[in-house]
Design a protein around this motif. Structure first.
Motif, short mmCIF file in Angstrom:
data_model
loop_
_atom_site.label_atom_id
_atom_site.label_comp_id
_atom_site.label_asym_id
_atom_site.label_seq_id
_atom_site.Cartn_x
_atom_site.Cartn_y
_atom_site.Cartn_z
N GLY A 33 0.83 -1.20 0.00
CA GLY A 33 0.00 0.00 0.00
C GLY A 33 0.86 1.24 0.00
N PRO A 34 0.24 2.40 -0.13
CA PRO A 34 1.01 3.65 -0.18
C PRO A 34 1.79 3.94 1.10
CG PRO A 34 -1.35 4.10 -0.15
CD PRO A 34 -1.18 2.61 -0.25
N ALA A 35 1.29 3.46 2.23
CA ALA A 35 1.97 3.69 3.51
C ALA A 35 2.82 2.50 3.93
CB ALA A 35 0.94 4.00 4.58
N GLY A 36 3.01 1.53 3.01
CA GLY A 36 3.77 0.32 3.33
C GLY A 36 2.88 -0.91 3.24
N SER A 37 3.40 -2.00 3.70
CA SER A 37 2.69 -3.27 3.64
C SER A 37 1.54 -3.31 4.64
CB SER A 37 3.68 -4.40 3.93
OG SER A 37 3.04 -5.64 3.85
N GLN A 38 0.36 -3.79 4.18
CA GLN A 38 -0.83 -3.92 5.02
C GLN A 38 -1.08 -5.41 5.27
OE1 GLN A 38 -2.89 -1.50 6.42
NE2 GLN A 38 -3.93 -3.20 7.41
N SER A 39 -0.90 -5.86 6.50
CA SER A 39 -1.14 -7.26 6.85
C SER A 39 -2.63 -7.50 6.99
CB SER A 39 -0.43 -7.59 8.17
OG SER A 39 -0.68 -8.93 8.52
N VAL A 40 -3.15 -8.49 6.26
CA VAL A 40 -4.59 -8.80 6.34
C VAL A 40 -4.84 -10.13 7.05
CG1 VAL A 40 -5.28 -7.38 4.39
CG2 VAL A 40 -4.60 -9.74 4.00
N LEU A 41 -3.89 -11.04 7.00
CA LEU A 41 -3.98 -12.31 7.71
C LEU A 41 -2.63 -12.55 8.39
CD1 LEU A 41 -5.61 -14.55 4.95
CD2 LEU A 41 -6.77 -13.51 6.91
N ASP A 42 -2.66 -12.97 9.64
CA ASP A 42 -1.41 -13.20 10.36
C ASP A 42 -1.47 -14.50 11.14
OD1 ASP A 42 1.15 -12.70 11.38
OD2 ASP A 42 0.35 -11.61 13.09
N ASP A 43 -0.72 -15.50 10.68
CA ASP A 43 -0.56 -16.79 11.37
C ASP A 43 -1.90 -17.48 11.63
OD1 ASP A 43 1.05 -18.80 12.40
OD2 ASP A 43 0.93 -18.01 14.43
N ILE A 44 -2.68 -17.70 10.57
CA ILE A 44 -3.98 -18.36 10.66
C ILE A 44 -3.79 -19.86 10.47
CG2 ILE A 44 -6.30 -18.54 9.66
CD1 ILE A 44 -5.74 -15.83 10.92
N SER A 45 -4.37 -20.65 11.37
CA SER A 45 -4.34 -22.11 11.26
C SER A 45 -5.75 -22.63 11.47
CB SER A 45 -3.40 -22.72 12.30
OG SER A 45 -2.07 -22.34 12.06
N LEU A 46 -6.10 -23.68 10.71
CA LEU A 46 -7.45 -24.25 10.78
C LEU A 46 -7.41 -25.68 10.27
CD1 LEU A 46 -10.62 -23.84 11.01
CD2 LEU A 46 -10.52 -23.17 8.61
N ASP A 47 -8.02 -26.61 11.00
CA ASP A 47 -8.20 -27.99 10.54
C ASP A 47 -9.69 -28.26 10.44
OD1 ASP A 47 -5.52 -28.80 10.43
OD2 ASP A 47 -5.48 -29.25 12.56
N VAL A 48 -10.10 -28.88 9.34
CA VAL A 48 -11.50 -29.25 9.13
C VAL A 48 -11.55 -30.75 8.89
CG1 VAL A 48 -13.55 -28.91 7.71
CG2 VAL A 48 -11.99 -27.00 8.11
N ALA A 49 -12.34 -31.44 9.69
CA ALA A 49 -12.47 -32.89 9.57
C ALA A 49 -13.45 -33.24 8.45
CB ALA A 49 -12.96 -33.47 10.90
N PRO A 50 -13.32 -34.43 7.88
CA PRO A 50 -14.29 -34.86 6.86
C PRO A 50 -15.71 -34.84 7.42
CG PRO A 50 -12.42 -36.35 6.94
CD PRO A 50 -12.28 -35.43 8.11
N GLY A 51 -16.63 -34.25 6.69
CA GLY A 51 -18.02 -34.17 7.10
C GLY A 51 -18.33 -33.01 8.05
N GLU A 52 -17.31 -32.30 8.48
CA GLU A 52 -17.52 -31.18 9.40
C GLU A 52 -17.98 -29.96 8.62
OE1 GLU A 52 -15.10 -29.38 13.18
OE2 GLU A 52 -13.93 -29.89 11.41
N PHE A 53 -18.88 -29.19 9.20
CA PHE A 53 -19.42 -27.97 8.59
C PHE A 53 -18.79 -26.78 9.28
CE2 PHE A 53 -22.44 -24.54 8.14
CZ PHE A 53 -22.83 -24.64 6.81
#
Length: 66
Positions: A29-49
């Motif tokens: 961005g004009p003022a430098g880098s804009q972090s939108v996601l930081d160290d996101i982790s997620l596990d989804v099991a089969p059949g899980e909603f």
């Protein structure tokens, strides 16, 4: 005992339909880098909603596009 631990970890790994592990994303961005996601982790099991909720512009689509 170590063999049992390895087998248990291997079984757990197979029980995932989706895994997101330590994902980060930023945009320049004009003022430098804009972090939108930081160290996101997620596990989804089969059949899980799973629903990803958040305000407009918070990074939901960016996460799914990655």
């Amino acid at each position: 005992m170590a063999t049992a631990l390895i087998n248990a970890e291997h079984t757990t790994a197979l029980a995932r339909a989706v895994r997101i592990d330590h994902v980060s994303k930023s945009f320049p961005g004009p003022a430098g880098s804009q972090s939108v996601l930081d160290d996101i982790s997620l596990d989804v099991a089969p059949g899980e909603f799973v629903t990803i909720l958040g305000a407009s512009g918070c990074g939901k689509s960016t996460l799914l596009n990655l």
